[in-house]
Design an enzyme around this catalytic site. Structure first.
Site, PDB file in Angstrom:
ATOM      1  N   ARG A   1      14.388  -5.174  11.705  1.00  0.00           N
ATOM      2  CA  ARG A   1      13.345  -4.207  12.072  1.00  0.00           C
ATOM      3  C   ARG A   1      12.200  -4.941  12.761  1.00  0.00           C
ATOM      4  O   ARG A   1      11.882  -6.075  12.411  1.00  0.00           O
ATOM      5  CB  ARG A   1      12.792  -3.526  10.809  1.00  0.00           C
ATOM      6  CG  ARG A   1      13.687  -2.495  10.221  1.00  0.00           C
ATOM      7  CD  ARG A   1      13.084  -1.856   8.958  1.00  0.00           C
ATOM      8  NE  ARG A   1      11.646  -1.935   8.903  1.00  0.00           N
ATOM      9  CZ  ARG A   1      10.944  -1.977   7.768  1.00  0.00           C
ATOM     10  NH1 ARG A   1      11.542  -1.972   6.609  1.00  0.00           N
ATOM     11  NH2 ARG A   1       9.620  -2.017   7.800  1.00  0.00           N
TER      12      ARG A   1
ATOM     13  N   LYS B   1       0.828  -1.209   0.000  1.00  0.00           N
ATOM     14  CA  LYS B   1       0.000   0.000   0.000  1.00  0.00           C
ATOM     15  C   LYS B   1       0.864   1.262   0.000  1.00  0.00           C
ATOM     16  O   LYS B   1       0.572   2.210  -0.727  1.00  0.00           O
ATOM     17  CB  LYS B   1      -0.941   0.000   1.210  1.00  0.00           C
ATOM     18  CG  LYS B   1      -1.916  -1.164   1.249  1.00  0.00           C
ATOM     19  CD  LYS B   1      -2.840  -1.109   2.448  1.00  0.00           C
ATOM     20  CE  LYS B   1      -2.146  -1.176   3.799  1.00  0.00           C
ATOM     21  NZ  LYS B   1      -1.529  -2.479   4.098  1.00  0.00           N
TER      22      LYS B   1
ATOM     23  N   ARG C   1       0.233  -9.005  13.358  1.00  0.00           N
ATOM     24  CA  ARG C   1      -0.379  -7.895  12.621  1.00  0.00           C
ATOM     25  C   ARG C   1      -1.358  -8.415  11.569  1.00  0.00           C
ATOM     26  O   ARG C   1      -2.415  -7.828  11.352  1.00  0.00           O
ATOM     27  CB  ARG C   1       0.706  -7.030  11.974  1.00  0.00           C
ATOM     28  CG  ARG C   1       1.508  -6.233  13.001  1.00  0.00           C
ATOM     29  CD  ARG C   1       2.625  -5.428  12.371  1.00  0.00           C
ATOM     30  NE  ARG C   1       2.089  -4.434  11.452  1.00  0.00           N
ATOM     31  CZ  ARG C   1       2.727  -4.002  10.363  1.00  0.00           C
ATOM     32  NH1 ARG C   1       3.923  -4.486  10.056  1.00  0.00           N
ATOM     33  NH2 ARG C   1       2.192  -3.091   9.588  1.00  0.00           N
TER      34      ARG C   1
ATOM     35  N   ARG D   1      13.564 -11.667   4.244  1.00  0.00           N
ATOM     36  CA  ARG D   1      14.162 -10.360   4.508  1.00  0.00           C
ATOM     37  C   ARG D   1      14.846 -10.350   5.873  1.00  0.00           C
ATOM     38  O   ARG D   1      15.948  -9.817   6.033  1.00  0.00           O
ATOM     39  CB  ARG D   1      13.087  -9.275   4.422  1.00  0.00           C
ATOM     40  CG  ARG D   1      13.646  -7.890   4.288  1.00  0.00           C
ATOM     41  CD  ARG D   1      12.643  -6.892   3.732  1.00  0.00           C
ATOM     42  NE  ARG D   1      11.458  -6.745   4.562  1.00  0.00           N
ATOM     43  CZ  ARG D   1      10.320  -6.220   4.153  1.00  0.00           C
ATOM     44  NH1 ARG D   1      10.204  -5.796   2.916  1.00  0.00           N
ATOM     45  NH2 ARG D   1       9.295  -6.097   4.966  1.00  0.00           N
TER      46      ARG D   1
ATOM     47  N   ARG E   1     -10.019   1.765  10.002  1.00  0.00           N
ATOM     48  CA  ARG E   1      -9.604   0.406  10.379  1.00  0.00           C
ATOM     49  C   ARG E   1     -10.800  -0.473  10.726  1.00  0.00           C
ATOM     50  O   ARG E   1     -10.682  -1.684  10.762  1.00  0.00           O
ATOM     51  CB  ARG E   1      -8.669   0.447  11.594  1.00  0.00           C
ATOM     52  CG  ARG E   1      -7.297   0.984  11.289  1.00  0.00           C
ATOM     53  CD  ARG E   1      -6.396   0.811  12.503  1.00  0.00           C
ATOM     54  NE  ARG E   1      -5.154   1.525  12.358  1.00  0.00           N
ATOM     55  CZ  ARG E   1      -4.065   1.035  11.794  1.00  0.00           C
ATOM     56  NH1 ARG E   1      -4.077  -0.179  11.299  1.00  0.00           N
ATOM     57  NH2 ARG E   1      -2.973   1.752  11.709  1.00  0.00           N
TER      58      ARG E   1
END
Length: 196
Positions: free
Chosen positions: A139, A13, A150, A127, A88
């Site tokens: 991260r 996005k 999430r 990653r 949301r």
């Protein structure tokens, strides 16, 4: 052009929003950024948000919609905007619809980036492994366990917006697993119809 992007974390996005920001010369509005700016400005709605945040609470839908309402009045958003991270929930979507209606505005499109969640998790794991192999810190968002959480939150709450916007005839779906340029092409086709 007034848009909402839907899709789970990692769907692309942000990448696609940045391309549209450049193309249409409209801002990408992140609720987090708007909230911080409202608090920093000392506006009435910003003071309300600060009081809630200082007390350790979650800012209400009413306050968030108020912040969005103030932000879209600014000069750079007059030609349109891309909402990022909002709405949301269906409740927020209802509140957004009412607020836009009061301003005589409507959404031009809601674009959902459809993705294979297992492939997304695979991308994040790869990653993270590559980052560790380089001796760098991973991260927080690239932690596969955090990412799975999430995704679950998205499916439990935000995914309810898909039928909501489909019923209103605003939803268009894009293959988010395609290459970046192909996703952009699909989005541009949808927006060409929205502008017609």
């Amino acid at each position: 052009m007034r848009l909402i992007f839907l899709g789970p974390p990692g769907a692309g996005k942000g990448t696609q929003s940045q391309r549209l920001v450049t193309r249409f010369d409209i801002p990408q509005l992140s609720t987090g950024d708007m909230l911080r700016a409202a608090v920093a400005s000392g506006s009435e709605i910003g003071r309300k948000a600060k009081a809630v945040m200082d007390a350790g609470g979650l800012v209400s839908d009413e306050i968030v919609v108020g912040i969005v309402a103030d932000r879209i009045e600014e000069a750079d958003a007059r030609r349109g905007f891309i909402l990022d991270g909002f709405p949301r929930t269906v409740g927020q979507a209802d509140a957004l619809e009412r607020m836009l209606k009061e301003k005589g505005l409507t959404l031009d499109a809601v674009i959902e980036l459809k993705v294979d969640e297992d492939a997304l998790i695979g991308r994040i794991e790869k990653r993270a492994a590559e980052t560790l192999a380089r001796g760098e810190a991973v991260r927080k968002d690239d932690n596969p366990d955090v990412f799975r959480k999430r995704l679950q939150e998205y499916k439990a709450v935000t995914a309810q917006l898909t039928p909501y916007y489909r019923e209103r005839g605003l939803l268009s779906e894009v293959d988010g697993m395609a290459g970046i340029d192909e996703v952009t092409r699909q989005i541009n086709d949808i927006l060409a119809h929205a502008e017609a």
